[in-house]
Design an enzyme around this catalytic site. Structure first.
Site, short mmCIF file in Angstrom:
data_model
loop_
_atom_site.label_atom_id
_atom_site.label_comp_id
_atom_site.label_asym_id
_atom_site.label_seq_id
_atom_site.Cartn_x
_atom_site.Cartn_y
_atom_site.Cartn_z
N HIS A 261 0.83 -1.20 0.00
CA HIS A 261 0.00 0.00 0.00
C HIS A 261 0.87 1.26 0.00
CE1 HIS A 261 -3.80 -2.20 1.69
NE2 HIS A 261 -3.31 -2.75 0.60
N GLU A 263 0.81 3.92 1.99
CA GLU A 263 1.33 4.27 3.31
C GLU A 263 2.49 3.35 3.71
OE1 GLU A 263 -3.28 4.47 3.64
OE2 GLU A 263 -1.76 3.39 2.48
N CYS A 292 -1.94 -0.92 7.49
CA CYS A 292 -1.18 0.34 7.41
C CYS A 292 -1.37 1.18 8.66
CB CYS A 292 -1.60 1.13 6.17
SG CYS A 292 -1.03 0.39 4.61
#
Length: 336
Positions: A261, A263, A292
């Site tokens: 992801h 993040e 995350c």
């Protein structure tokens, strides 16, 4: 900033444009589009040919066509002056741009006729009555594609009177333009960093969703990340992630997804380069998932700013609140 100029024949639009060019403004004219079309047809760029061709282009392509073509030529970051607004829809097209100001350059008819008489162009009206008759024809058109100077001038943000000398016109402009520049609107820090994240998301190699994050400390970007397969692995759009490439239903087969992801990548990139994210703020185009969220909390990030909701993050929000991490939504439209 973009300064648009409108006004009647011999009001001084050209003189105003010339003055702004000496102050660093890039120059364009809506009439340039018409002149180019006239030349391509092998015609002389007379006033009658320009007016007729302009009317034809508006009828064929829409009444805002000239503005659309000139807007394609504008360079961002430059102050620009655009001459020859003659239709309301041309103004409407430029209203979409930030920092647009329409100036109507005005002068009394007697003074404008005297200017025309002195310049002595072959096709100019020779008498004041002829001048006023031509003015009446150009002021308001019964056809939608025709010039409509009366309505266009009515849309002006500012009126500049030009009944005096050239020096007086310059003084009037030199008093007005700095005041307009002082109204310059800049994006706030939140918008600035969120738009950076939106731009970073364009680098995503995930075929299902493009997400990115920017980590900021003391108003300085210290790390960025976008979603996609890990370093050295085949890109998602090249078939690297089985979940994405089989178009799995949302929320299913998450254990098969090989994409990191945004993040996650922003945090790990900071670690990879030995940069601490403690007490930083993370701007992310999509609210963080639970995985995350745990990384954000444990990395020491103190604030999360997100643009769009993630459909499965009720638990993530609860955990961020419990850990004392500030979380807020900031809706920013994506850049074109």
């Amino acid at each position: 900033m973009i300064i648009g100029l409108t006004g009647r024949n011999a009001a001084g639009k050209g003189a105003a444009a010339d003055y702004l060019k000496t102050k660093g403004f890039t120059y364009h004219s809506l009439s340039d589009v018409i002149r180019e079309e006239v030349r391509s047809r092998g015609l002389e760029p007379t006033r009658d040919n320009l007016i007729a061709t302009g009317r034809e282009l508006r009828a064929r392509y829409g009444t805002g066509y000239l503005a659309e073509k000139i807007m394609e030529r504008l360079e961002p970051g430059h102050n620009t002056v655009v001459d020859s607004f003659r239709h309301e829809d041309e103004v409407a097209g430029f209203r979409k741009a930030s920092e647009f100001h329409l100036l109507a350059i005005q002068a009394n008819p007697e003074i404008r006729f005297e200017r025309i008489r002195k310049r002595g162009r072959e096709n100019d009206p020779k008498t004041y009555d002829q001048f006023m008759e031509l003015e009446k024809m150009e002021a308001t058109s019964l056809q939608a594609e025709g010039q409509n100077l009366t309505a266009t001038e009515a849309l002006a943000d500012h009126i500049v009177q030009n009944n005096g000398t050239l020096e007086e016109l310059h003084r009037a402009l030199s008093a007005l333009i700095p005041r307009l520049m002082a109204r310059l609107q800049r994006p706030g820090w939140d918008d600035y960093f969120m738009k950076m994240a939106q731009v970073a998301s364009l680098r995503s190699n995930c075929i299902k969703r493009k997400v990115a994050s920017v980590i900021v400390r003391e108003r300085r970007v210290i790390s960025t990340g976008y979603n996609g397969t890990p370093r050295g692995a085949k890109n998602c759009y090249e078939g690297g992630c089985p979940r994405c490439n089989t178009l799995a239903d949302s929320g299913t087969k998450l254990e098969e997804c090989l994409c990191s992801h945004g993040e996650e990548n922003a945090i790990t990139q900071a670690a990879y380069h030995g940069v601490s994210v403690k007490d930083a703020t993370i701007y992310t185009t999509l609210a963080p998932c639970l995985m995350c969220t745990k990384m954000i909390i444990n990395s020491g990030i103190r604030e999360v700013v997100y643009n769009m909701e993630y459909p499965l993050n009720e638990t993530a929000f609860m955990l961020l609140k419990q850990a004392g991490v500030v979380c807020r939504k900031l809706k920013v439209d994506a850049q074109a």
